[in-house]
Design a protein around this motif. Structure first.
Motif, mmCIF file in Angstrom:
data_model
loop_
_atom_site.group_PDB
_atom_site.id
_atom_site.type_symbol
_atom_site.label_atom_id
_atom_site.label_comp_id
_atom_site.label_asym_id
_atom_site.label_seq_id
_atom_site.Cartn_x
_atom_site.Cartn_y
_atom_site.Cartn_z
ATOM 1 N N TYR A 10 0.941 -1.133 -0.054
ATOM 2 C CA TYR A 10 0.176 -0.092 0.048
ATOM 3 C C TYR A 10 0.919 1.325 0.000
ATOM 4 O O TYR A 10 0.930 1.972 -0.942
ATOM 5 C CB TYR A 10 -1.016 0.093 1.065
ATOM 6 C CG TYR A 10 -1.967 0.976 1.105
ATOM 7 C CD1 TYR A 10 -2.841 1.404 -0.092
ATOM 8 C CD2 TYR A 10 -2.018 2.133 2.145
ATOM 9 C CE1 TYR A 10 -3.608 2.408 -0.113
ATOM 10 C CE2 TYR A 10 -2.821 3.121 2.274
ATOM 11 C CZ TYR A 10 -3.743 3.415 1.149
ATOM 12 O OH TYR A 10 -4.587 4.265 1.116
ATOM 13 N N ASN A 21 0.059 1.843 -7.472
ATOM 14 C CA ASN A 21 0.185 2.742 -8.604
ATOM 15 C C ASN A 21 0.572 4.010 -8.505
ATOM 16 O O ASN A 21 0.783 4.879 -9.199
ATOM 17 C CB ASN A 21 -1.437 2.928 -8.838
ATOM 18 C CG ASN A 21 -2.047 1.479 -9.424
ATOM 19 O OD1 ASN A 21 -1.228 0.740 -10.254
ATOM 20 N ND2 ASN A 21 -3.294 1.470 -9.403
ATOM 21 N N PHE A 22 1.020 4.400 -7.073
ATOM 22 C CA PHE A 22 1.862 5.624 -6.853
ATOM 23 C C PHE A 22 3.164 5.354 -6.860
ATOM 24 O O PHE A 22 3.912 6.417 -6.669
ATOM 25 C CB PHE A 22 1.267 5.916 -5.405
ATOM 26 C CG PHE A 22 -0.146 6.445 -5.054
ATOM 27 C CD1 PHE A 22 -1.344 5.966 -5.511
ATOM 28 C CD2 PHE A 22 -0.226 7.548 -4.384
ATOM 29 C CE1 PHE A 22 -2.541 6.289 -5.527
ATOM 30 C CE2 PHE A 22 -1.535 8.233 -4.218
ATOM 31 C CZ PHE A 22 -2.682 7.370 -4.700
ATOM 32 N N GLU A 38 -1.030 5.929 -11.511
ATOM 33 C CA GLU A 38 -2.039 6.932 -11.004
ATOM 34 C C GLU A 38 -2.516 8.172 -11.959
ATOM 35 O O GLU A 38 -3.455 8.124 -12.091
ATOM 36 C CB GLU A 38 -1.709 7.182 -9.410
ATOM 37 C CG GLU A 38 -2.893 7.695 -8.648
ATOM 38 C CD GLU A 38 -3.879 6.660 -8.277
ATOM 39 O OE1 GLU A 38 -3.509 5.455 -8.599
ATOM 40 O OE2 GLU A 38 -5.161 6.869 -8.105
ATOM 41 N N GLN A 42 -6.143 8.261 -13.264
ATOM 42 C CA GLN A 42 -7.248 9.133 -12.783
ATOM 43 C C GLN A 42 -7.755 9.999 -14.168
ATOM 44 O O GLN A 42 -8.766 10.751 -14.249
ATOM 45 C CB GLN A 42 -6.497 10.099 -11.682
ATOM 46 C CG GLN A 42 -6.330 9.475 -10.574
ATOM 47 C CD GLN A 42 -7.716 8.929 -9.904
ATOM 48 O OE1 GLN A 42 -8.617 9.508 -9.858
ATOM 49 N NE2 GLN A 42 -7.466 7.844 -8.989
ATOM 50 N N LYS A 45 -10.649 9.242 -16.415
ATOM 51 C CA LYS A 45 -12.178 9.382 -15.943
ATOM 52 C C LYS A 45 -12.692 10.320 -16.637
ATOM 53 O O LYS A 45 -13.972 10.489 -16.925
ATOM 54 C CB LYS A 45 -12.077 9.790 -14.448
ATOM 55 C CG LYS A 45 -11.527 8.533 -13.565
ATOM 56 C CD LYS A 45 -11.660 9.238 -12.154
ATOM 57 C CE LYS A 45 -11.203 8.088 -11.149
ATOM 58 N NZ LYS A 45 -11.194 8.613 -9.587
ATOM 59 N N LYS A 65 -4.510 11.892 -7.945
ATOM 60 C CA LYS A 65 -5.629 11.349 -7.331
ATOM 61 C C LYS A 65 -6.841 12.300 -6.976
ATOM 62 O O LYS A 65 -8.065 11.995 -7.264
ATOM 63 C CB LYS A 65 -5.274 10.236 -6.217
ATOM 64 C CG LYS A 65 -6.482 9.625 -5.664
ATOM 65 C CD LYS A 65 -6.570 8.350 -4.967
ATOM 66 C CE LYS A 65 -7.584 7.891 -4.223
ATOM 67 N NZ LYS A 65 -8.066 6.737 -4.663
ATOM 68 N N MET A 69 -10.603 12.998 -8.212
ATOM 69 C CA MET A 69 -11.684 12.681 -7.305
ATOM 70 C C MET A 69 -12.881 13.850 -7.462
ATOM 71 O O MET A 69 -13.952 13.688 -6.959
ATOM 72 C CB MET A 69 -11.458 12.555 -5.877
ATOM 73 C CG MET A 69 -10.372 11.509 -5.516
ATOM 74 S SD MET A 69 -10.805 9.751 -6.135
ATOM 75 C CE MET A 69 -12.284 9.581 -4.900
ATOM 76 N N GLU A 115 -3.849 -5.446 -2.268
ATOM 77 C CA GLU A 115 -3.568 -4.000 -1.868
ATOM 78 C C GLU A 115 -4.360 -3.635 -0.603
ATOM 79 O O GLU A 115 -5.496 -3.811 -0.581
ATOM 80 C CB GLU A 115 -4.332 -2.942 -2.914
ATOM 81 C CG GLU A 115 -4.002 -1.391 -2.513
ATOM 82 C CD GLU A 115 -4.231 -0.440 -3.544
ATOM 83 O OE1 GLU A 115 -3.743 0.466 -3.813
ATOM 84 O OE2 GLU A 115 -5.564 -0.498 -3.936
ATOM 85 N N TRP A 123 -10.568 -1.498 -5.129
ATOM 86 C CA TRP A 123 -9.168 -1.765 -5.671
ATOM 87 C C TRP A 123 -8.525 -2.633 -4.757
ATOM 88 O O TRP A 123 -7.559 -3.401 -4.975
ATOM 89 C CB TRP A 123 -8.561 -0.545 -6.083
ATOM 90 C CG TRP A 123 -9.046 0.139 -7.362
ATOM 91 C CD1 TRP A 123 -9.828 1.407 -7.206
ATOM 92 C CD2 TRP A 123 -9.125 -0.416 -8.646
ATOM 93 N NE1 TRP A 123 -10.296 1.605 -8.521
ATOM 94 C CE2 TRP A 123 -9.907 0.489 -9.420
ATOM 95 C CE3 TRP A 123 -8.725 -1.645 -9.327
ATOM 96 C CZ2 TRP A 123 -10.332 0.535 -10.776
ATOM 97 C CZ3 TRP A 123 -8.896 -1.698 -10.622
ATOM 98 C CH2 TRP A 123 -9.685 -0.601 -11.403
ATOM 99 N N LEU A 135 -7.021 -4.603 -8.076
ATOM 100 C CA LEU A 135 -5.601 -4.132 -7.933
ATOM 101 C C LEU A 135 -4.887 -5.381 -7.925
ATOM 102 O O LEU A 135 -3.950 -5.807 -8.749
ATOM 103 C CB LEU A 135 -5.416 -2.910 -7.366
ATOM 104 C CG LEU A 135 -3.563 -2.558 -7.920
ATOM 105 C CD1 LEU A 135 -3.638 -2.540 -9.438
ATOM 106 C CD2 LEU A 135 -3.290 -1.301 -7.327
HETATM 107 N N1 LIG Z 1 -2.054 5.242 -1.849
HETATM 108 C C1 LIG Z 1 -3.305 5.087 -1.967
HETATM 109 N N2 LIG Z 1 -4.033 6.152 -1.528
HETATM 110 C C2 LIG Z 1 -5.561 5.806 -1.594
HETATM 111 O O1 LIG Z 1 -6.262 6.643 -0.883
HETATM 112 C C3 LIG Z 1 -6.051 4.929 -2.295
HETATM 113 N N3 LIG Z 1 -7.609 4.997 -2.389
HETATM 114 C C4 LIG Z 1 -5.321 3.881 -2.995
HETATM 115 N N4 LIG Z 1 -5.723 3.278 -3.949
HETATM 116 C C5 LIG Z 1 -5.788 3.322 -5.223
HETATM 117 O O2 LIG Z 1 -6.661 4.329 -5.847
HETATM 118 C C6 LIG Z 1 -6.656 4.496 -6.966
HETATM 119 C C7 LIG Z 1 -8.249 4.172 -7.320
HETATM 120 O O3 LIG Z 1 -8.678 5.422 -7.364
HETATM 121 P P1 LIG Z 1 -10.449 5.760 -7.391
HETATM 122 O O4 LIG Z 1 -10.834 5.512 -6.241
HETATM 123 O O5 LIG Z 1 -10.942 4.592 -8.482
HETATM 124 O O6 LIG Z 1 -10.328 7.137 -7.987
HETATM 125 C C8 LIG Z 1 -6.160 3.118 -7.520
HETATM 126 O O7 LIG Z 1 -4.623 3.163 -8.015
HETATM 127 C C9 LIG Z 1 -5.894 2.345 -6.313
HETATM 128 O O8 LIG Z 1 -4.773 1.369 -6.506
HETATM 129 N N5 LIG Z 1 -3.854 4.155 -2.784
#
Ligand SMILES: Nc1nc(O)c(N)c(N[C@@H]2O[C@H](COP(=O)(O)O)[C@@H](O)[C@H]2O)n1
Length: 149
Positions: A10, A21-22, A38, A42, A45, A65, A69, A115, A123, A135
């Motif tokens: 994570y 993905n980060f 990431e 993002q 979308k 991200k 959102m 994850e 995910w 994921l």
């Molecule tokens: N590092 C991290 N922080 C978060 O807050 C996360 N939700 C995730 N998970 C990743 O978020 C992506 C999905 O985003 P959406 O909610 O669909 O816009 C995806 O890359 C997950 O692996 N990771």
């Protein structure tokens, strides 16, 4: 719920962070360079090309991200239908492009990969561990594909 040898990833400060993905592994997609998976995910979308570019040039994946959102810019109508495929394509490119995460992924044998995202039951495994872990599943699929190559 998961076997004892499950690999959890994570945060960028934890083990196996290369699978996130980060992680700082860029991808060439749609003829341009994205700093992380990431960023690419993002941006997809949105139909709005200017907004996609704003996400592409975001400094950090957490910034990408956050931009992704927003619901002030309309999401593409088919997002729910295509998002798994978008993720799979980008994760594939990441592991085909970069040797270090590829070797790490191949080193995981047949272990489950999860994850460990406490707030994400799609995910990741979510707060109770019962999330869909999409994921992690994609990573295991890409691992199988790389082995077959
Ligand atoms: N590092 C991290 N922080 C978060 O807050 C996360 N939700 C995730 N998970 C990743 O978020 C992506 C999905 O985003 P959406 O909610 O669909 O816009 C995806 O890359 C997950 O692996 N990771």
């Amino acid at each position: 719920m998961y076997p004892a040898d499950t690999i959890y990833f994570y945060a960028q400060t934890d083990d196996w962070s290369e699978f996130s993905n980060f992680a700082p592994y860029g991808v060439a997609m749609d003829d341009v360079w994205w700093r992380t998976v990431e960023h690419y995910f993002q941006a997809q979308k949105f139909h709005d090309a200017d907004y996609r570019e704003r996400i592409r040039v975001a400094n950090k994946p957490k910034d990408a991200k956050a931009l992704g959102m927003t619901r002030q810019i309309p999401l593409r109508d088919d997002w729910e239908a295509i998002k798994d495929g978008v993720m799979l394509d980008a994760v594939r490119v990441k592991f085909r492009t970069h040797e270090a995460p590829r070797e790490l992924l191949l080193s995981t044998g047949e272990s489950m990969i999860v994850e460990n995202a406490p707030m994400d039951s799609y995910w990741g495994c979510g707060p109770d561990g019962n999330g869909l872990n999409k994921l992690g599943r994609i990573l295991m699929q890409v691992r199988d594909e790389l082995r077959r190559d």
